[in-house]
Design an enzyme around this catalytic site. Structure first.
Site, PDB file in Angstrom:
ATOM      1  CE  LYS A  51      53.128  46.634  29.754  1.00 20.65           C
ATOM      2  NZ  LYS A  51      52.930  47.732  30.690  1.00 20.65           N
ATOM      3  CD  GLN A  95      50.426  49.080  33.105  1.00 14.88           C
ATOM      4  OE1 GLN A  95      51.371  48.309  32.908  1.00 14.88           O
ATOM      5  NE2 GLN A  95      50.006  49.921  32.177  1.00 14.88           N
ATOM      6  CG  ASP A 118      58.153  50.466  33.400  1.00 15.41           C
ATOM      7  OD1 ASP A 118      58.167  50.302  32.168  1.00 15.41           O
ATOM      8  OD2 ASP A 118      57.133  50.657  34.064  1.00 15.41           O
TER       9      ASP A 118
END
Ligand code: GUN
Length: 286
Positions: A51, A95, A118
């Site tokens: 990322k 994450q 997200d």
């Protein structure tokens, strides 16, 4: 092989190059994606590293906060709260999964909706359900982009999404069902009886269950689009939900694993980061 292979790496590269051009044309204002990694899970670390690498290629800056697996709930929440309050941070990604013993829900809900790249906070999920503009989870967005890129018809077609996670299955079912996509969506899961006959009905099959090679050629309607989002860690390495070789003989379209939906998640994360910067007034709105 008869299926068209849907190349996620190529589409990701196209999207990242487009973002780099857009950001450079706007005079390269600083757009910052922050990631939070708790614990030392190898694959999670690799995802986070890629990322950051792709963020740099898109002309964005990124920050990384890391905590040990022994971190307390309060310590993790403090890190996320600090990023949430920092006006120089435009997108925050925690994450997942978090190590055992940590509750992700209160952590995720510290992320302000306009930084929620997200799409996992209650606010973002609520906006998706209510069909209002907002940031949407990256993997489902990536699947939709692949379907569009390869002109896979969705309107009036039957889609079966296997797996009902809040990260993938649930939001993707909503996106496929939305006006514009207009698929008739079945959400299948581990308790679905006669999975084979449910899958055989589908023009679009999405494996998001994390069950290695559970979608076999005999289950697939000839010509269907088969999208693999599953990730299982086996002794043979990372394996998807789709039995790729035999299914590719039957399907009309198929995503490879790796190189299908994974790269698209990253591309859509970076698109979401630009959208987040716009929502915060840090980037011109078109
Ligand atoms: N772990 C695996 N995929 C994802 C993702 O898309 N977002 C987050 N936050 N964690 C993940």
């Amino acid at each position: 092989m008869s299926a068209v292979v849907m190349d996620g790496n190529a589409l990701r590269d196209e999207i990242v190059a487009g973002l780099a051009a857009t950001i450079s044309a706007a005079g390269s204002p600083e757009i910052c994606l922050a990631t939070v990694l708790v614990g030392d899970d190898g694959p999670s670390r690799r995802y986070v590293n890629s990322k950051h690498k792709k963020a740099a290629e898109a002309g964005m800056v990124s920050r990384h906060a890391e905590l040990p697996a022994t971190a307390t709930q309060a310590e993790v929440e403090a890190v996320v709260a600090e990023l949430a309050a920092d006006p120089n941070v435009h997108g925050i990604l925690v994450q997942l999964p978090l190590p055992d013993g940590l509750d992700p829900e209160p952590v995720l809900d510290l992320v302000p909706a306009e930084k929620d790249v997200d799409g996992l906070t209650e606010r973002s999920m609520g906006r998706l359900v209510r069909n209002r503009p907002g940031l949407v989870s990256c993997t489902p967005l990536g699947v939709m982009r692949l379907l569009q890129k390869y002109d896979v018809p969705t309107s009036g077609r039957r889609a079966v999404v296997i797996g009902r996670s809040t990260l993938v299955g649930l939001p993707l079912s909503l996106l496929l069902n939305r006006k514009g996509a207009d698929a008739t969506v079945t959400m299948a899961h581990s308790r679905t009886s006669d999975m084979a006959s449910v899958v055989r009905e589908a023009d679009i099959v999405v494996g998001a269950a994390g069950q290695a090679r559970m979608i076999t050629a005999d289950m697939v309607k000839p010509g269907a689009a088969v999208i693999d989002v599953g990730v299982s860690r086996t002794e043979a390495g990372i394996v998807g939900d789709v039995d790729f070789g035999p299914v590719a003989e039957v399907a009309g379209w198929i995503t490879p694993m790796p190189g299908g939906t994974g790269p698209m998640t990253i591309a859509c994360l970076l698109e979401n980061t630009l959208t987040a910067a716009r929502l915060q007034g840090a980037f011109p709105t078109h």
